[in-house]
Design a protein around this motif. Structure first.
Motif, mmCIF file in Angstrom:
data_model
loop_
_atom_site.group_PDB
_atom_site.id
_atom_site.type_symbol
_atom_site.label_atom_id
_atom_site.label_comp_id
_atom_site.label_asym_id
_atom_site.label_seq_id
_atom_site.Cartn_x
_atom_site.Cartn_y
_atom_site.Cartn_z
ATOM 1 N N ILE A 79 0.851 -1.185 0.000
ATOM 2 C CA ILE A 79 0.000 0.000 0.000
ATOM 3 C C ILE A 79 0.888 1.237 0.000
ATOM 4 C CG2 ILE A 79 -0.201 0.122 2.519
ATOM 5 C CD1 ILE A 79 -3.128 0.919 2.149
ATOM 6 N N TYR A 80 0.444 2.290 -0.679
ATOM 7 C CA TYR A 80 1.211 3.533 -0.797
ATOM 8 C C TYR A 80 0.337 4.679 -0.269
ATOM 9 C CZ TYR A 80 3.655 0.439 -4.026
ATOM 10 O OH TYR A 80 4.301 -0.630 -4.586
ATOM 11 N N PRO A 81 0.315 4.889 1.035
ATOM 12 C CA PRO A 81 -0.598 5.893 1.608
ATOM 13 C C PRO A 81 -0.380 7.304 1.055
ATOM 14 C CG PRO A 81 0.255 4.446 3.318
ATOM 15 C CD PRO A 81 1.062 4.179 2.087
ATOM 16 N N VAL A 82 0.903 7.733 0.981
ATOM 17 C CA VAL A 82 1.220 9.054 0.428
ATOM 18 C C VAL A 82 1.762 8.847 -0.979
ATOM 19 C CG1 VAL A 82 2.540 11.181 0.686
ATOM 20 C CG2 VAL A 82 1.761 9.942 2.724
ATOM 21 N N LYS A 83 1.121 9.448 -1.945
ATOM 22 C CA LYS A 83 1.525 9.271 -3.343
ATOM 23 C C LYS A 83 3.009 9.576 -3.531
ATOM 24 C CE LYS A 83 0.169 10.627 -8.040
ATOM 25 N NZ LYS A 83 -0.172 9.263 -8.501
ATOM 26 N N SER A 84 3.718 8.643 -4.158
ATOM 27 C CA SER A 84 5.144 8.725 -4.486
ATOM 28 C C SER A 84 6.071 8.431 -3.322
ATOM 29 C CB SER A 84 5.531 10.075 -5.111
ATOM 30 O OG SER A 84 5.278 10.048 -6.498
ATOM 31 N N CYS A 85 5.539 8.309 -2.111
ATOM 32 C CA CYS A 85 6.399 7.929 -0.997
ATOM 33 C C CYS A 85 6.563 6.411 -0.955
ATOM 34 C CB CYS A 85 5.834 8.458 0.323
ATOM 35 S SG CYS A 85 5.914 10.263 0.452
ATOM 36 N N ARG A 86 7.403 5.933 -0.048
ATOM 37 C CA ARG A 86 7.728 4.502 0.027
ATOM 38 C C ARG A 86 6.484 3.676 0.349
ATOM 39 N NH1 ARG A 86 13.090 3.494 3.139
ATOM 40 N NH2 ARG A 86 13.850 4.202 1.104
ATOM 41 N N GLY A 87 6.392 2.511 -0.280
ATOM 42 C CA GLY A 87 5.277 1.621 -0.024
ATOM 43 C C GLY A 87 5.444 0.858 1.276
ATOM 44 N N LEU A 88 4.320 0.374 1.810
ATOM 45 C CA LEU A 88 4.310 -0.405 3.039
ATOM 46 C C LEU A 88 3.825 -1.815 2.717
ATOM 47 C CD1 LEU A 88 4.571 -0.505 6.160
ATOM 48 C CD2 LEU A 88 2.150 0.191 6.257
ATOM 49 N N ARG A 89 4.681 -2.809 2.955
ATOM 50 C CA ARG A 89 4.327 -4.198 2.649
ATOM 51 C C ARG A 89 3.388 -4.739 3.718
ATOM 52 N NH1 ARG A 89 9.591 -7.606 1.239
ATOM 53 N NH2 ARG A 89 7.975 -9.016 0.450
ATOM 54 N N LEU A 90 2.388 -5.501 3.275
ATOM 55 C CA LEU A 90 1.357 -6.014 4.162
ATOM 56 C C LEU A 90 1.195 -7.520 3.990
ATOM 57 C CD1 LEU A 90 -1.377 -3.327 3.350
ATOM 58 C CD2 LEU A 90 0.186 -3.298 5.305
ATOM 59 N N ASP A 91 0.717 -8.163 5.053
ATOM 60 C CA ASP A 91 0.344 -9.574 4.952
ATOM 61 C C ASP A 91 -1.054 -9.734 4.370
ATOM 62 O OD1 ASP A 91 2.746 -10.522 6.043
ATOM 63 O OD2 ASP A 91 2.004 -10.275 8.092
ATOM 64 N N GLU A 92 -1.899 -8.740 4.607
ATOM 65 C CA GLU A 92 -3.247 -8.759 4.071
ATOM 66 C C GLU A 92 -3.768 -7.340 3.964
ATOM 67 O OE1 GLU A 92 -5.363 -11.093 7.085
ATOM 68 O OE2 GLU A 92 -6.316 -9.236 7.760
ATOM 69 N N ALA A 93 -4.773 -7.156 3.129
ATOM 70 C CA ALA A 93 -5.363 -5.828 2.962
ATOM 71 C C ALA A 93 -6.803 -5.971 2.501
ATOM 72 C CB ALA A 93 -4.569 -5.001 1.953
ATOM 73 N N GLU A 94 -7.589 -4.980 2.863
ATOM 74 C CA GLU A 94 -8.959 -4.895 2.362
ATOM 75 C C GLU A 94 -8.920 -4.257 0.983
ATOM 76 O OE1 GLU A 94 -13.115 -2.518 3.413
ATOM 77 O OE2 GLU A 94 -11.418 -2.451 4.808
ATOM 78 N N LEU A 103 -11.936 1.935 -4.170
ATOM 79 C CA LEU A 103 -10.918 2.958 -4.424
ATOM 80 C C LEU A 103 -9.495 2.428 -4.286
ATOM 81 C CD1 LEU A 103 -12.476 6.049 -2.591
ATOM 82 C CD2 LEU A 103 -12.622 5.462 -5.015
ATOM 83 N N GLY A 104 -9.332 1.135 -3.990
ATOM 84 C CA GLY A 104 -7.991 0.580 -3.824
ATOM 85 C C GLY A 104 -7.820 -0.083 -2.468
ATOM 86 N N LEU A 105 -6.566 -0.334 -2.093
ATOM 87 C CA LEU A 105 -6.276 -1.080 -0.866
ATOM 88 C C LEU A 105 -6.476 -0.239 0.394
ATOM 89 C CD1 LEU A 105 -2.996 -2.989 -1.858
ATOM 90 C CD2 LEU A 105 -5.363 -3.800 -1.989
ATOM 91 N N ARG A 106 -6.809 -0.971 1.465
ATOM 92 C CA ARG A 106 -6.960 -0.331 2.771
ATOM 93 C C ARG A 106 -6.444 -1.271 3.849
ATOM 94 N NH1 ARG A 106 -12.567 2.002 5.507
ATOM 95 N NH2 ARG A 106 -11.610 2.772 7.429
ATOM 96 N N LYS A 107 -5.749 -0.708 4.836
ATOM 97 C CA LYS A 107 -5.291 -1.457 6.004
ATOM 98 C C LYS A 107 -5.423 -0.558 7.215
ATOM 99 C CE LYS A 107 -3.305 -4.904 8.215
ATOM 100 N NZ LYS A 107 -3.944 -6.235 8.371
ATOM 101 N N GLY A 108 -6.457 -0.791 8.026
ATOM 102 C CA GLY A 108 -6.682 0.054 9.184
ATOM 103 C C GLY A 108 -6.897 1.506 8.777
ATOM 104 N N ASP A 109 -6.090 2.396 9.350
ATOM 105 C CA ASP A 109 -6.213 3.825 9.041
ATOM 106 C C ASP A 109 -5.602 4.207 7.698
ATOM 107 O OD1 ASP A 109 -7.543 4.537 11.396
ATOM 108 O OD2 ASP A 109 -5.660 4.759 12.506
ATOM 109 N N LEU A 110 -4.817 3.302 7.133
ATOM 110 C CA LEU A 110 -4.096 3.630 5.900
ATOM 111 C C LEU A 110 -4.898 3.227 4.665
ATOM 112 C CD1 LEU A 110 -0.477 2.530 6.867
ATOM 113 C CD2 LEU A 110 -1.503 4.815 7.014
ATOM 114 N N ARG A 111 -4.985 4.145 3.735
ATOM 115 C CA ARG A 111 -5.652 3.862 2.460
ATOM 116 C C ARG A 111 -4.733 4.293 1.334
ATOM 117 N NH1 ARG A 111 -12.092 4.358 2.661
ATOM 118 N NH2 ARG A 111 -11.653 3.286 0.719
ATOM 119 N N ASP A 112 -4.819 3.580 0.229
ATOM 120 C CA ASP A 112 -3.871 3.758 -0.860
ATOM 121 C C ASP A 112 -4.032 5.106 -1.556
ATOM 122 O OD1 ASP A 112 -1.760 2.343 -2.373
ATOM 123 O OD2 ASP A 112 -3.102 2.687 -4.071
ATOM 124 N N ARG A 113 -2.940 5.873 -1.596
ATOM 125 C CA ARG A 113 -2.883 7.185 -2.237
ATOM 126 C C ARG A 113 -4.013 8.098 -1.763
ATOM 127 N NH1 ARG A 113 -0.650 2.773 -5.584
ATOM 128 N NH2 ARG A 113 1.156 3.620 -6.630
#
Length: 333
Positions: free
Chosen positions: A58-73, A77-87
């Motif tokens: 998931i890449y919460p802030v556009k162009s910043c480093r991605g965060l690797r996940l074991d699972e995601a919703e 609009l894209g991936l979500r993990k807890g408070d973090l949503r993609d871009r």
């Protein structure tokens, strides 16, 4: 009663009996037709295993480093993990125009996470910064410009603006947050193959980008300096299939998620930014990809001169994807 049954039926009764019989037969035929139709639909929807999910990012802030996940919703609009949503966060200039690693390559060095309702930012030689995920309603809503389309974003405040500006040693930049009550960008206005239901916040084009490990391995056989998938920023990586097979999966199922192939991804100079040092090369891997991954001439109006690597998928059914999930291709028989 017995005498009545032995007697001839009057014409009106005979007509009623014939009509009732016809109605029963019609209902029976309709039920049989519906059953056959459902059975045919079930038979037509076959699934073939084509790979396994090997990575989710998931890449919460556009162009910043991605965060690797074991699972995601997987949301529309894209991936979500807890408070973090993609871009869902975007760096902008004071006038609202987006800023990405195309203009500021060192953005890829900023790592993003969440903790206790806060967005956590880290970068080399910078003190960790925590800002609330839910931005104060007192903060102004900015009119932003992302690839020629207008979209809103709530300003995240002066502290994070100063932090990003200091790290990039740049002109004054701001960070904005997309909120769910805001209108997302219509993907069909970004690129014509997308459907009216496909929408994104600050993503380049589509909700999900899928790339196979084999495609990366194929590219690396042609490069002098080996790269990895961080240069291409996929949402989901798949192993166990052949190179570029992901371009052929019209519909896929992962877990309880169903996705529809929309188009292949045309690559830009952002892929030439080294994710380890934030230095832009502007040449590789684009020059190599252009030698063997250009679009069909009939699709040049879509991709222009961009080489293709990875495929965009729209979301038909939401749910959860996990590393290790099998990937099934839906075959319409």
């Amino acid at each position: 009663m017995a005498g009545f049954l032995r007697g001839p039926l009057p014409p009106s009764s005979r007509l009623a009996l014939i009509g009732a019989s016809a109605a029963i037969l019609s209902l029976g035929a309709l039920a049989a037709w519906r059953w056959r139709r459902r059975a045919l639909r079930r038979r037509r929807r076959e699934m073939q295993r084509v790979g396994v999910v090997s990575d989710i990012v998931i890449y919460p802030v556009k162009s910043c480093r991605g965060l690797r996940l074991d699972e995601a919703e997987v949301t529309p609009l894209g991936l979500r993990k807890g408070d973090l949503r993609d871009r869902f966060w975007l760096v902008i200039k004071e006038d609202g125009h987006m800023v990405t690693a195309r203009q500021e390559p060192r953005l890829v060095l900023i790592s993003v996470n969440s903790r206790n309702g806060h967005l956590i930012l880290n970068a080399p030689e910078m003190k960790e910064l925590a800002i609330p995920v839910k931005t104060s309603g007192k903060n102004p809503v900015k009119n932003c410009r992302v690839f020629g389309l207008d979209i809103e974003g709530r300003d995240c405040g002066d502290e994070v603006a100063h932090w990003i500006t200091t790290f990039l040693n740049s002109e004054s930049y701001r960070l904005v947050h997309f909120e769910t009550q805001m209108a997302p960008r219509k993907c069909e206005l970004i690129n014509t193959p997308f459907r009216p239901i496909d929408e994104v916040p600050y993503s380049d084009a589509g909700p999900l980008l899928v790339i196979s490990e084999a495609s990366m391995e194929d590219l690396n056989t042609r490069l002098e300096k080996k790269l990895d998938l961080r240069n291409f920023r996929p949402s989901i990586t798949v192993s166990g299939c052949s190179a570029f097979e992901e371009d052929t999966w019209n519909k896929i199922i992962i877990g309880d998620v169903e996705m529809k192939l929309i188009m292949q991804c045309g690559r830009c100079i952002l892929t030439t930014v080294d994710p380890d040092n934030g230095i832009i090369d502007r040449k590789e891997p684009l020059e190599t990809l252009k030698r063997y991954r250009m679009c069909d001439p009939a699709e040049r109006h879509i991709h222009k001169t961009a080489p293709l690597f990875g495929s965009y998928f729209g979301v038909d059914k939401t749910g959860t994807v996990r590393v290790g999930d099998p990937v099934y291709k839906i075959i319409e028989c």
